[in-house]
Motif scaffolding. Structure first.
Motif, PDB file in Angstrom:
ATOM      1  N   ASN A   1     -21.636  34.388 -20.137  1.00  0.00           N
ATOM      2  CA  ASN A   1     -22.448  35.612 -20.128  1.00  0.00           C
ATOM      3  C   ASN A   1     -21.841  36.668 -21.044  1.00  0.00           C
ATOM      4  OD1 ASN A   1     -24.359  34.655 -18.304  1.00  0.00           O
ATOM      5  ND2 ASN A   1     -23.058  35.196 -16.543  1.00  0.00           N
ATOM      6  N   LYS A   2     -21.062  36.222 -22.043  1.00  0.00           N
ATOM      7  CA  LYS A   2     -20.389  37.125 -22.985  1.00  0.00           C
ATOM      8  C   LYS A   2     -19.414  38.059 -22.258  1.00  0.00           C
ATOM      9  CE  LYS A   2     -24.072  37.119 -26.432  1.00  0.00           C
ATOM     10  NZ  LYS A   2     -24.971  37.946 -27.273  1.00  0.00           N
ATOM     11  N   LEU A   3     -18.798  37.512 -21.191  1.00  0.00           N
ATOM     12  CA  LEU A   3     -17.768  38.271 -20.488  1.00  0.00           C
ATOM     13  C   LEU A   3     -16.418  38.006 -21.170  1.00  0.00           C
ATOM     14  CD1 LEU A   3     -17.304  40.093 -17.984  1.00  0.00           C
ATOM     15  CD2 LEU A   3     -16.646  38.030 -16.757  1.00  0.00           C
ATOM     16  N   ALA A   4     -15.714  39.069 -21.488  1.00  0.00           N
ATOM     17  CA  ALA A   4     -14.421  38.920 -22.188  1.00  0.00           C
ATOM     18  C   ALA A   4     -13.398  39.886 -21.601  1.00  0.00           C
ATOM     19  CB  ALA A   4     -14.580  39.187 -23.688  1.00  0.00           C
ATOM     20  N   VAL A   5     -12.110  39.465 -21.593  1.00  0.00           N
ATOM     21  CA  VAL A   5     -11.003  40.305 -21.132  1.00  0.00           C
ATOM     22  C   VAL A   5      -9.911  40.289 -22.223  1.00  0.00           C
ATOM     23  CG1 VAL A   5      -9.257  40.710 -19.381  1.00  0.00           C
ATOM     24  CG2 VAL A   5     -11.484  39.754 -18.726  1.00  0.00           C
ATOM     25  N   PHE A   6      -9.524  41.437 -22.667  1.00  0.00           N
ATOM     26  CA  PHE A   6      -8.448  41.525 -23.680  1.00  0.00           C
ATOM     27  C   PHE A   6      -7.778  42.918 -23.568  1.00  0.00           C
ATOM     28  CE2 PHE A   6     -10.692  44.392 -26.513  1.00  0.00           C
ATOM     29  CZ  PHE A   6     -12.022  44.169 -26.240  1.00  0.00           C
ATOM     30  N   PRO A   7      -6.599  43.097 -24.110  1.00  0.00           N
ATOM     31  CA  PRO A   7      -5.768  42.069 -24.771  1.00  0.00           C
ATOM     32  C   PRO A   7      -5.095  41.179 -23.746  1.00  0.00           C
ATOM     33  CG  PRO A   7      -4.556  44.125 -24.691  1.00  0.00           C
ATOM     34  CD  PRO A   7      -5.935  44.418 -24.136  1.00  0.00           C
ATOM     35  N   ASN A   8      -4.602  40.067 -24.177  1.00  0.00           N
ATOM     36  CA  ASN A   8      -3.926  39.132 -23.296  1.00  0.00           C
ATOM     37  C   ASN A   8      -2.774  38.485 -24.081  1.00  0.00           C
ATOM     38  OD1 ASN A   8      -3.243  37.575 -21.120  1.00  0.00           O
ATOM     39  ND2 ASN A   8      -5.009  36.191 -21.241  1.00  0.00           N
ATOM     40  N   PRO A   9      -1.565  38.827 -23.860  1.00  0.00           N
ATOM     41  CA  PRO A   9      -1.036  39.665 -22.769  1.00  0.00           C
ATOM     42  C   PRO A   9      -1.466  41.127 -22.933  1.00  0.00           C
ATOM     43  CG  PRO A   9       0.715  38.361 -23.790  1.00  0.00           C
ATOM     44  CD  PRO A   9      -0.465  38.247 -24.664  1.00  0.00           C
ATOM     45  N   CYS A  10      -1.402  41.867 -21.814  1.00  0.00           N
ATOM     46  CA  CYS A  10      -1.772  43.276 -21.841  1.00  0.00           C
ATOM     47  C   CYS A  10      -0.567  44.128 -21.467  1.00  0.00           C
ATOM     48  CB  CYS A  10      -2.941  43.531 -20.880  1.00  0.00           C
ATOM     49  SG  CYS A  10      -2.536  43.153 -19.157  1.00  0.00           S
ATOM     50  N   TYR A  11      -0.710  45.437 -21.753  1.00  0.00           N
ATOM     51  CA  TYR A  11       0.404  46.360 -21.517  1.00  0.00           C
ATOM     52  C   TYR A  11      -0.040  47.507 -20.617  1.00  0.00           C
ATOM     53  CZ  TYR A  11       2.673  43.707 -25.209  1.00  0.00           C
ATOM     54  OH  TYR A  11       3.213  42.715 -25.949  1.00  0.00           O
TER      55      TYR A  11
ATOM     56  N   ILE B   1      -6.558  47.204 -20.030  1.00  0.00           N
ATOM     57  CA  ILE B   1      -7.349  46.037 -20.448  1.00  0.00           C
ATOM     58  C   ILE B   1      -8.784  46.493 -20.710  1.00  0.00           C
ATOM     59  CG2 ILE B   1      -5.939  44.363 -19.185  1.00  0.00           C
ATOM     60  CD1 ILE B   1      -8.082  44.366 -16.995  1.00  0.00           C
ATOM     61  N   VAL B   2      -9.459  45.745 -21.559  1.00  0.00           N
ATOM     62  CA  VAL B   2     -10.879  45.990 -21.862  1.00  0.00           C
ATOM     63  C   VAL B   2     -11.678  44.763 -21.400  1.00  0.00           C
ATOM     64  CG1 VAL B   2     -12.581  46.431 -23.646  1.00  0.00           C
ATOM     65  CG2 VAL B   2     -10.294  47.493 -23.798  1.00  0.00           C
ATOM     66  N   VAL B   3     -12.695  45.038 -20.601  1.00  0.00           N
ATOM     67  CA  VAL B   3     -13.577  43.957 -20.128  1.00  0.00           C
ATOM     68  C   VAL B   3     -14.982  44.217 -20.682  1.00  0.00           C
ATOM     69  CG1 VAL B   3     -14.507  42.721 -18.140  1.00  0.00           C
ATOM     70  CG2 VAL B   3     -12.206  43.760 -18.017  1.00  0.00           C
ATOM     71  N   THR B   4     -15.493  43.273 -21.448  1.00  0.00           N
ATOM     72  CA  THR B   4     -16.859  43.404 -21.989  1.00  0.00           C
ATOM     73  C   THR B   4     -17.799  42.484 -21.220  1.00  0.00           C
ATOM     74  OG1 THR B   4     -16.449  41.707 -23.652  1.00  0.00           O
ATOM     75  CG2 THR B   4     -15.970  43.978 -24.269  1.00  0.00           C
ATOM     76  N   SER B   5     -18.982  42.985 -21.024  1.00  0.00           N
ATOM     77  CA  SER B   5     -19.960  42.193 -20.259  1.00  0.00           C
ATOM     78  C   SER B   5     -21.355  42.428 -20.831  1.00  0.00           C
ATOM     79  CB  SER B   5     -19.920  42.596 -18.777  1.00  0.00           C
ATOM     80  OG  SER B   5     -20.909  41.903 -18.048  1.00  0.00           O
ATOM     81  N   ALA B   6     -22.168  41.379 -20.800  1.00  0.00           N
ATOM     82  CA  ALA B   6     -23.546  41.504 -21.305  1.00  0.00           C
ATOM     83  C   ALA B   6     -24.451  42.177 -20.280  1.00  0.00           C
ATOM     84  CB  ALA B   6     -24.100  40.126 -21.668  1.00  0.00           C
ATOM     85  N   ILE B   7     -23.988  42.210 -19.038  1.00  0.00           N
ATOM     86  CA  ILE B   7     -24.821  42.784 -17.975  1.00  0.00           C
ATOM     87  C   ILE B   7     -23.950  43.649 -17.079  1.00  0.00           C
ATOM     88  CG2 ILE B   7     -26.445  40.845 -17.980  1.00  0.00           C
ATOM     89  CD1 ILE B   7     -24.950  39.763 -15.537  1.00  0.00           C
ATOM     90  N   ARG B   8     -24.591  44.462 -16.254  1.00  0.00           N
ATOM     91  CA  ARG B   8     -23.870  45.208 -15.235  1.00  0.00           C
ATOM     92  C   ARG B   8     -23.541  44.274 -14.083  1.00  0.00           C
ATOM     93  NH1 ARG B   8     -26.828  50.577 -13.467  1.00  0.00           N
ATOM     94  NH2 ARG B   8     -24.810  50.786 -12.398  1.00  0.00           N
ATOM     95  N   THR B   9     -22.266  44.288 -13.656  1.00  0.00           N
ATOM     96  CA  THR B   9     -21.865  43.387 -12.581  1.00  0.00           C
ATOM     97  C   THR B   9     -20.562  43.905 -11.974  1.00  0.00           C
ATOM     98  OG1 THR B   9     -21.387  41.104 -11.994  1.00  0.00           O
ATOM     99  CG2 THR B   9     -20.528  41.878 -14.112  1.00  0.00           C
ATOM    100  N   ASN B  10     -20.061  43.179 -10.972  1.00  0.00           N
ATOM    101  CA  ASN B  10     -18.794  43.517 -10.325  1.00  0.00           C
ATOM    102  C   ASN B  10     -17.761  42.423 -10.605  1.00  0.00           C
ATOM    103  OD1 ASN B  10     -19.865  45.848  -9.197  1.00  0.00           O
ATOM    104  ND2 ASN B  10     -20.577  44.753  -7.365  1.00  0.00           N
TER     105      ASN B  10
ATOM    106  N   SER C   1     -18.687  47.602 -23.190  1.00  0.00           N
ATOM    107  CA  SER C   1     -17.221  47.652 -23.040  1.00  0.00           C
ATOM    108  C   SER C   1     -16.817  48.501 -21.837  1.00  0.00           C
ATOM    109  CB  SER C   1     -16.583  48.228 -24.309  1.00  0.00           C
ATOM    110  OG  SER C   1     -15.198  48.336 -24.134  1.00  0.00           O
ATOM    111  N   ASN C   2     -15.817  47.979 -21.079  1.00  0.00           N
ATOM    112  CA  ASN C   2     -15.262  48.701 -19.935  1.00  0.00           C
ATOM    113  C   ASN C   2     -13.717  48.713 -20.067  1.00  0.00           C
ATOM    114  OD1 ASN C   2     -17.763  48.883 -17.891  1.00  0.00           O
ATOM    115  ND2 ASN C   2     -17.783  46.881 -18.907  1.00  0.00           N
ATOM    116  N   GLN C   3     -13.114  49.872 -19.914  1.00  0.00           N
ATOM    117  CA  GLN C   3     -11.653  50.028 -20.102  1.00  0.00           C
ATOM    118  C   GLN C   3     -11.016  50.401 -18.770  1.00  0.00           C
ATOM    119  OE1 GLN C   3     -10.308  51.977 -23.744  1.00  0.00           O
ATOM    120  NE2 GLN C   3      -8.797  53.108 -22.540  1.00  0.00           N
ATOM    121  N   PHE C   4      -9.943  49.623 -18.377  1.00  0.00           N
ATOM    122  CA  PHE C   4      -9.258  49.855 -17.109  1.00  0.00           C
ATOM    123  C   PHE C   4      -7.738  49.967 -17.360  1.00  0.00           C
ATOM    124  CE2 PHE C   4     -12.950  49.148 -14.565  1.00  0.00           C
ATOM    125  CZ  PHE C   4     -13.701  48.185 -15.238  1.00  0.00           C
TER     126      PHE C   4
END
Length: 698
Positions: free
Chosen positions: A629-639, A642-651, A671-674
């Motif tokens: 679903n075009k869900l991605a988590v980066f960078p990996n490793p992280c410091y 992290i940025v999580v991208t998603s094609a849809i709104r979800t949990n 894009s979502n930044q945490f």
């Protein structure tokens, strides 16, 4: 001090002293002392009459164990030095000396009056020796003269003497030909007999003594008892050996025992020797050829040394007849330069406690000047030391001469000095302190300075005091970029960078105090617009997505404010502020996407934008993980985030490696930044309804 042991032995009391203990005895003079005579009645060794003789024709007598002294009038007109003194009987004594051995006097009333003694043969007298209680031998240049004190008659000794008889003076003659006196069986001088040996051509006697360098060896001291003769030599190789040789008349061994003193320096000479009558212990005293570095030797061991004077004579500190009769002792008296008297007899009077009631002047002086402190008096022979209060090293020493004295020092701070008087290791501190109060001049003219911003301000002071430190203060604090200057007595000036108008105070430091000069220097910045520089070099940087990018700026100006702005599309955000210190600087950002940064420098109301931009480029080959679903988590490793991208709104859930839910993540489209900065290093999982992403936190 060790205790005195007194015991009854035959007739009278004997005073025993510790081995090697030599005490400085009370002396009446500071003149050099050359010889001494001690008289102790054979029935009572506790009684003592002591005579000492020295320079300037002076002699002194004490009948109370050196507690008090009476001066003897010996040579009041010529004031010739007395080099030898001989006790003939209870009343009769003879002294000799003078610059040309031209002094010869005798006293027949225990030393209280002296008169000239004239020999029949005339000529100078090099030395005198006691033959018996009635016979006195005078050693002259070409003959020996004997005085019979009972008949008051003179005779010339010719036996064993010829025209080559060398001159003799305290064991050493001129032409390096000493005359040796030794008790030997003979008849020409009566009993006890004496025998004469001279060192010269054809003499075989010295070879029997083991002396091979018959011409050049020099005898420096001769002493004799009923059983032994003691000679002290300084050899041909001066300084390599100095030794004693003892010979026992009539003994089976004709070669004397020689003892070497390798610790004596090449200039040191034994001036006087003595054989203790009871123990037959050998004593030697002397010093160097310059009247210093004195030493005392007992039984071949150096028991005392001094640096500033020489010992000249050692002899019995009790009357001992030629056979060592009852009531005699092995105690010695030693005299030397500067009026020094030493003895191992413990009942003699030591120097008293020095006085400490002198008046000491206090001084007020200008800083950097020399100050002189006066002390109103001193005692003869007392050592005075001046120390700073709390200090241990003397800054001045003085040997008392009975007069007032002074010391000088350099005044750069208020100081207290104490004065300690020392006599025979007894120290007394003066009750009055020598106090120096420094007067500081604070009335110098100070220049005011007007400069352009970023220029160098120069502050001039019209004068200074030597040795004091001058510093610049502003608002109660020392200027950090302005060094201190030590005053030389001349005008001084300060140079320093100025960035804003201020009042600058010149402070002077001395000791622990700091005071301000009366004139304040106002430093004013000229109101001429001077924009900050903007031509520094800024680094461009390329990093992996999610890594930290550090952008370096090659320089800065002191006091200038620098702001970093982030340019992302139409959005501009200030992300960093820095105050210039004259050095290069840097800022740090997180590289998620390509971004441009620009820098503006501010000084007061003026600003300048840097010509060079800081460009942060994210590498195109950065690795990311994408789900269906075009869900991605980066960078990996992280410091930090992290940025999580998603094609849809979800949990989604953030879970640690043991399955605990750390937090819930609300994902918006795109894009979502945490932030994960608070997470510990380790493995975590981002879990959605369909997929689980494993990430590594650094």
């Amino acid at each position: 001090m060790k205790a005195i042991t007194i015991f009854l032995a035959g007739f009278g009391l004997i005073v025993q002293s510790a081995f090697g203990q030599m005490l400085d005895i009370n002396s009446p003079t500071t003149d050099n002392l050359n010889c001494a005579i001690s008289v102790v009645p054979s029935m009572d060794s506790q009684e003592l009459t002591l005579y000492i003789f020295g320079d300037n024709g002076h002699g002194y007598v004490s009948k109370d164990k050196c507690a008090t002294w009476q001066e003897l009038i010996i040579d009041p007109v010529s004031k010739r030095s007395i080099n030898q003194a001989l006790r003939v009987s209870d009343n009769l004594m003879i002294v000799s000396g003078g610059p040309e051995n031209d002094l010869l006097k005798y006293s027949d009333d225990k030393g209280f009056t002296f008169q000239d003694l004239s020999l029949l043969s005339g000529g100078r007298v090099n030395s005198i020796s006691l033959m018996t209680n009635a016979l006195v031998l005078f050693h002259q240049a070409k003959q020996l003269t004997v005085w019979d004190t009972k008949t008051n008659s003179f005779s010339v000794v010719t036996t064993h003497i010829n025209a080559q008889c060398p001159e003799f003076y305290t064991g050493t003659s001129i032409m390096e030909k000493p005359l040796v006196i030794s008790r030997k069986p003979s008849t020409f001088l009566g009993e006890p007999p004496y025998y004469f040996m001279r060192k010269g051509v054809g003499s075989e006697a010295f070879k029997a003594w083991g002396i091979t360098a018959v011409i050049r060896d020099s005898i420096t001291s001769i002493t004799t008892t009923a059983t032994r003769d003691l000679l002290s030599f300084r050899g041909t190789e001066v300084g390599k050996y100095v030794y004693q040789g003892a010979f026992e008349p009539g003994g089976s061994n004709s070669v004397p025992v020689k003892t070497y003193f390798p610790t004596l320096t090449k200039d040191q000479t034994i001036h006087s020797s003595f054989i203790a009558p009871i123990t037959q212990t050998y004593w030697h005293v002397g010093g160097d050829d310059f009247g210093k570095n004195g030493f005392i030797i007992k039984a071949s061991t150096i028991i005392k040394t001094v640096a500033d004077f020489s010992f000249n004579y050692v002899g019995a500190c009790a009357f001992v007849d030629e056979y060592g009769t009852r009531g005699s002792s092995d105690d010695v008296i030693i005299v030397g330069d500067k009026g020094k008297v030493f003895s191992n007899r413990l009942d003699l009077s030591l120097p008293g406690v020095p006085k400490s009631d002198y008046i000491v002047s206090d001084a007020n002086v200008n800083a950097g000047d020399s100050v002189t402190i006066f002390i109103s008096g001193s005692e003869v022979g007392i050592l005075y030391k001046v120390l700073e209060v709390g200090g241990t090293t003397p800054i001045h020493t003085f040997t008392g001469d009975g007069k007032s004295w002074q010391f000088a020092t350099w005044a750069i701070a208020d100081k207290d000095y104490c004065i300690i008087a020392t006599r025979s290791e007894v120290e007394v501190k003066f009750p009055d302190l020598a106090r120096i109060t420094v007067i500081v001049n604070i009335g110098y003219d100070v220049s005011d300075a007007k400069v352009n911003a970023q220029w160098i301000a120069v502050i001039k002071v019209s004068g200074s005091q030597k040795g004091l430190n001058y510093v610049l203060y502003s608002l109660g604090n020392q200027l950090p970029n302005s060094p201190s200057i030590t005053g030389t007595g001349n005008p001084i000036e300060f140079s320093f960078e100025i960035h804003e108008s201020a009042n600058v105070t010149v402070m002077v430091q001395y000791g622990s105090k700091t005071v301000a000069l009366t004139d304040v220097s106002a430093v004013t910045i000229n109101q001429i617009p001077v924009p900050p520089k903007s031509d520094y070099t800024v680094s461009d940087i390329q990093v992996n997505v999610g890594d930290s990018a550090i952008v370096i700026v090659s320089g800065s100006e002191i006091g200038v404010t620098y702001k970093v702005f982030e340019e992302s599309g139409s959005t501009i955000v200030a992300v960093y502020t820095f105050t210039g210190d004259g050095k290069s600087w840097q800022f740090k950002v997180l590289a998620l996407v390509n971004k441009n940064y620009y820098i503006i420098a501010y000084r007061d109301a003026l600003e300048a934008r840097f010509a060079d931009l800081a460009v942060v480029t994210v590498k195109p080959n950065a690795v990311v993980t994408v789900d269906l679903n075009k869900l991605a988590v980066f960078p990996n490793p992280c410091y930090d985030q992290i940025v999580v991208t998603s094609a849809i709104r979800t949990n989604a859930l953030l879970i640690d490696q043991v399955g605990r839910v750390i937090r819930e993540l609300q994902l918006e489209q795109e894009s979502n930044q945490f932030s994960v900065a608070d997470l510990k290093t380790g493995i975590y999982f981002v879990k959605t309804q369909k997929h689980v992403f494993k990430i590594l936190k650094h």
